[in-house]
Design a protein around this motif. Structure first.
Motif, PDB file in Angstrom:
ATOM      1  N   VAL A  32      20.895 -10.120 -21.261  1.00 36.64           N
ATOM      2  CA  VAL A  32      20.713 -11.107 -20.588  1.00 36.64           C
ATOM      3  C   VAL A  32      19.355 -11.403 -20.574  1.00 36.64           C
ATOM      4  CG1 VAL A  32      22.637 -10.813 -18.961  1.00 36.64           C
ATOM      5  CG2 VAL A  32      20.541 -10.227 -18.317  1.00 36.64           C
ATOM      6  N   PRO A  33      18.688 -12.862 -20.635  1.00 43.54           N
ATOM      7  CA  PRO A  33      17.430 -13.133 -20.316  1.00 43.54           C
ATOM      8  C   PRO A  33      16.862 -12.565 -19.003  1.00 43.54           C
ATOM      9  CG  PRO A  33      18.716 -15.054 -20.025  1.00 43.54           C
ATOM     10  CD  PRO A  33      19.630 -14.014 -20.427  1.00 43.54           C
ATOM     11  N   GLY A  34      15.691 -12.085 -19.243  1.00 45.47           N
ATOM     12  CA  GLY A  34      14.919 -11.771 -17.610  1.00 45.47           C
ATOM     13  C   GLY A  34      14.166 -12.705 -17.195  1.00 45.47           C
ATOM     14  N   HIS A  35      13.753 -13.815 -17.925  1.00 46.48           N
ATOM     15  CA  HIS A  35      12.916 -14.967 -17.306  1.00 46.48           C
ATOM     16  C   HIS A  35      13.585 -15.802 -16.361  1.00 46.48           C
ATOM     17  CE1 HIS A  35       9.996 -18.211 -17.204  1.00 46.48           C
ATOM     18  NE2 HIS A  35       9.191 -17.312 -17.824  1.00 46.48           N
ATOM     19  N   LYS A  36      12.968 -16.019 -15.308  1.00 43.28           N
ATOM     20  CA  LYS A  36      13.704 -16.684 -14.002  1.00 43.28           C
ATOM     21  C   LYS A  36      14.272 -18.096 -14.607  1.00 43.28           C
ATOM     22  CE  LYS A  36       9.181 -18.806 -12.482  1.00 43.28           C
ATOM     23  NZ  LYS A  36       8.344 -18.954 -11.158  1.00 43.28           N
ATOM     24  N   ASP A  37      13.366 -18.785 -15.691  1.00 42.92           N
ATOM     25  CA  ASP A  37      13.896 -20.130 -16.095  1.00 42.92           C
ATOM     26  C   ASP A  37      15.294 -20.094 -16.701  1.00 42.92           C
ATOM     27  OD1 ASP A  37      11.589 -21.355 -15.242  1.00 42.92           O
ATOM     28  OD2 ASP A  37      10.635 -21.168 -17.176  1.00 42.92           O
ATOM     29  N   PHE A  38      15.821 -19.033 -17.051  1.00 44.10           N
ATOM     30  CA  PHE A  38      17.222 -18.876 -17.606  1.00 44.10           C
ATOM     31  C   PHE A  38      18.069 -18.041 -16.971  1.00 44.10           C
ATOM     32  CE2 PHE A  38      13.755 -18.584 -21.071  1.00 44.10           C
ATOM     33  CZ  PHE A  38      13.595 -20.053 -21.498  1.00 44.10           C
ATOM     34  N   ILE A  39      17.896 -17.968 -15.731  1.00 43.49           N
ATOM     35  CA  ILE A  39      18.896 -17.198 -14.739  1.00 43.49           C
ATOM     36  C   ILE A  39      20.367 -17.605 -14.877  1.00 43.49           C
ATOM     37  CG2 ILE A  39      18.653 -18.853 -12.828  1.00 43.49           C
ATOM     38  CD1 ILE A  39      18.533 -14.979 -12.399  1.00 43.49           C
ATOM     39  N   HIS A  40      20.505 -18.847 -15.134  1.00 41.83           N
ATOM     40  CA  HIS A  40      21.955 -19.439 -15.371  1.00 41.83           C
ATOM     41  C   HIS A  40      22.444 -18.559 -16.345  1.00 41.83           C
ATOM     42  CE1 HIS A  40      19.364 -22.010 -18.138  1.00 41.83           C
ATOM     43  NE2 HIS A  40      20.257 -21.833 -18.654  1.00 41.83           N
ATOM     44  N   ASN A  41      21.695 -18.247 -17.518  1.00 39.57           N
ATOM     45  CA  ASN A  41      22.221 -17.518 -18.390  1.00 39.57           C
ATOM     46  C   ASN A  41      22.578 -16.011 -18.317  1.00 39.57           C
ATOM     47  OD1 ASN A  41      22.517 -19.701 -20.657  1.00 39.57           O
ATOM     48  ND2 ASN A  41      20.415 -19.032 -21.136  1.00 39.57           N
TER      49      ASN A  41
ATOM     50  N   LEU B  71      10.774 -13.402 -26.411  1.00 39.74           N
ATOM     51  CA  LEU B  71      11.642 -13.128 -25.088  1.00 39.74           C
ATOM     52  C   LEU B  71      12.989 -13.885 -25.295  1.00 39.74           C
ATOM     53  CD1 LEU B  71      10.922 -15.652 -22.035  1.00 39.74           C
ATOM     54  CD2 LEU B  71      10.491 -16.101 -24.431  1.00 39.74           C
ATOM     55  N   THR B  72      14.024 -13.036 -24.481  1.00 37.44           N
ATOM     56  CA  THR B  72      15.429 -13.375 -24.619  1.00 37.44           C
ATOM     57  C   THR B  72      15.628 -14.693 -23.998  1.00 37.44           C
ATOM     58  OG1 THR B  72      16.138 -11.354 -25.045  1.00 37.44           O
ATOM     59  CG2 THR B  72      17.808 -12.784 -24.181  1.00 37.44           C
TER      60      THR B  72
END
Length: 656
Positions: free
Chosen positions: A78-87, A51-52
């Protein structure tokens, strides 16, 4: 359509930057790979977890069909996981097109909804929706999902996005998707380099052996060529651009709207971080407070004293939010970090824990007044400013009795001098007649002619009334005129207006006194004594004028007689009583007020100053410092809170 590698320096080149969006594991990275041949997952952890995590970047150089132009199709994955929303937020903050990816098997998922909310709050109006993994579902399921997507987008800025079904396994729809994305380049904003200063936001910084520090990011406006000097907004450091690189090609210049890598001379890689701005050295504005137009999700009400997460471009800062009125979208935002922002810059706000998107909007004005920030006049001004440059200037001119400081307007809108002249031409073509005056600091104030004439009539009426009430006096000085007129602007502006009226022979000046041209001024004996005896002593004393007893001794006058003279001089605006035994020249007091503003400007994080700081910078004793600052407090220029003082209004208003 075949992927090509055209010579970017040899032909006209368009550029379109597209950010992906969508739920985790919906195939965003696979689609980018199918479109460009580039795997944007470069971290070992990304490979291991599948995952990104961080932002990924890919480019495809294309020759546009039926055109001699080339197009660089760039992707920010961009990452799609909620933990990396800042990215994710850092990736979409500076783009003008989006590729929203929704998997056919999963359909609309939580991060689909949040990413869609973010794109809508940012006002992204160009892009495509890709239904990925269409080979895993029946046609009926894909058609049903397409209908659900259309309904979901119908109330957002993405409502007109085409929806294309794709598969990275069968390559179904990939060419159609590429064609749709390339077509977006025709709608990309046309950046006129001569109208805007160059602004560039960093999203990566690294060091290359034998080359030095390299940053990558997006040019937000203007134009930059190799060899040019750029300023680092956060530190004020200046760096020379050694070279520019777009994808795999060295280029001579970059325009707003393009992604580019910049090799910076003499720059330490560690000092440059994601979210930092590089810009033209003439752009000196860094702000901590700005007014905005803000939309909250689900009618959220901001909490007083709470700190929110502001994402603007690739930058992130903690901010407080203040609603300016109960029934409008205007909000004032104060940041803990310096922001190099201008009108139209879009942002996202997230909750104090950084786990939920609450709203978003854009910058309306960075020239925030210190007083009356929620007044009806200020709200009307914000509504006027919330327009394109020419319309905004025209509307503000019609509203403002104080005119528009052209340098401030130009700075807030990131206009070059050429850009400002184009705007002024449009304003004049729309029928607005203007008049310009120059202030003593060489700044220029532009008035709508009808507003200047109304102000002039009021001012001249005030002078005429003074002559009627005080026929024996030669005239009145600007401080007295400001008070009698209840002038809403700064003292410097009033001086500029009176100077203009003197030039137009509508007003006359004799010494420090203003009067009508037909009035025969007679300098009083007190004023003559001031010019010949008192003023030279004050000029020599500079920032530390003598106490009244010391002045009386120097003049060999009885103290009572001197106080009588000083009262007349004070009434005529020639001196200002700061304490029971201390008078200042207005110009000297203005210098001390300017010093206060300079100290506060240097203390942007706290927006305050102390007696000790003022004492050290002014070089005058503590007791005199306290007298001066207490006078400033009494005039509303400063406000004391414990050991700190805060600015409340413009320094010139100490005379009002």
């Amino acid at each position: 359509m075949q992927t090509a590698t055209p010579d970017l320096a040899a032909q006209n080149t368009r550029s379109i930057i597209v950010a992906t969006a969508g739920h985790v594991d919906h195939g965003k990275t696979s689609l980018v790979h199918a479109l460009t041949g580039v795997d944007t997952d470069t971290l070992r952890e990304e490979k291991q977890r599948g995952l990104t995590i961080n932002l990924g970047f890919a480019y495809s150089q294309e020759s546009l069909p039926d055109s001699r132009e080339a197009c660089v199709l760039g992707f920010v994955d961009v990452p799609g996981h909620k933990d990396f929303i800042h990215n994710m937020l850092a990736g979409v903050g500076s783009i003008h097109a989006a590729l929203l990816v929704i998997a056919a098997d999963d359909g609309i998922m939580p991060q689909t909804l949040e990413h869609l909310q973010i794109l809508d709050l940012l006002g992204i109006e160009n892009g495509v929706v890709a239904i990925s993994k269409s080979d895993t579902c029946e046609t009926l399921r894909v058609e049903q999902l397409q209908s659900e997507i259309q309904q979901l987008l119908s109330r957002t800025s993405l409502a007109h996005f085409p929806i294309i079904k794709t598969s990275t396994k069968t390559l179904d729809g990939i060419e159609k998707l590429k064609t749709s994305l390339l077509a977006l380049s025709a709608d990309a904003p046309e950046w006129q380099a001569e109208n805007r200063h160059f602004r560039y936001q960093i999203d990566r910084s690294f060091s290359v052996k034998g080359i030095g520090t390299v940053v990558t990011g997006t040019a937000l406006s203007g134009q930059c060529s190799s060899g040019r000097i750029l300023k680092h907004a956060r530190t004020g450091s200046e760096f020379r651009t050694r070279s520019l690189r777009l994808h795999q090609s060295d280029i001579n210049s970059v325009n707003g709207g393009e992604r580019v890598a910049i090799n910076l001379a003499s720059a330490e890689q560690e000092s440059l971080k994601r979210g930092d701005w590089l810009h033209d050295p003439s752009l000196t504005q860094v702000v901590y407070r700005f007014d905005s137009k803000l939309r909250w999700l689900a009618d959220y009400a901001p909490r007083s004293g709470a700190l929110y997460h502001l994402h603007i471009g690739a930058a992130h800062s903690l901010v407080s939010v203040r609603k300016l009125t109960t029934d409008s979208p205007w909000f004032q935002i104060r940041s803990h970090d310096p922001l190099a922002i201008h009108y139209g810059d879009r942002f996202i706000l997230r909750d104090p824990t950084g786990s939920q998107t609450l709203g978003g909007g854009y910058v309306v004005d960075t020239e925030v007044p210190r007083k009356h920030r929620s007044s009806p006049e200020r709200l009307a001004m914000l509504a006027a400013l919330d327009n394109n440059d020419a319309e905004a200037l025209g509307r503000v001119l019609e509203l403002s009795l104080q005119g528009v400081v052209t340098n401030r307007f130009r700075r807030a809108r990131n206009l070059t001098e050429e850009g400002l002249q184009r705007v002024l031409k449009q304003v004049h073509e729309s029928g607005t007649q203007t008049l310009s005056i120059e202030l003593k600091d060489k700044s220029r104030v532009l008035f709508a002619r009808n507003q200047f004439e109304a102000l002039s009539r009021n001012l001249l009426h005030c002078v005429r009334r003074f002559h009627e009430l005080h026929p024996s006096q030669s005239g009145l000085a600007e401080p007295q005129l400001s008070k009698d007129l209840a002038f809403p602007g700064t003292f410097a502006l009033l001086q500029g207006v009176t100077d203009k009226l003197v030039q137009l022979n509508l007003l006359a000046r004799t010494g420090n006194q203003l009067h009508l041209p037909g009035h025969t001024p007679k300098i009083s004996k007190e004023e003559k004594f001031f010019n010949t005896a008192i003023r030279p002593i004050f000029d020599k004393a500079d920032l530390i004028p003598p106490r009244t007893r010391e002045l009386a001794d120097s003049l060999k006058l009885p103290l009572r007689e001197l106080l009588t003279i000083l009262r007349v001089l004070e009434k005529n605006g020639l001196v200002i009583k700061v304490a029971d035994n201390r008078y200042y020249l207005p110009a000297t007091l203005l210098r001390l007020a300017t010093l206060v503003e300079e100290i506060v400007a240097e203390n942007k994080a706290s927006d305050s100053f102390s007696v000790i700081e003022f004492r050290d910078r002014s070089g005058i004793g503590r007791n005199l410092c306290i007298e001066v600052l207490e006078y400033f407090d009494s005039r509303g220029f400063t406000r004391r809170d414990g050991n700190s003082r805060f600015l409340r209004t413009d320094k010139e208003n100490i005379f009002s």
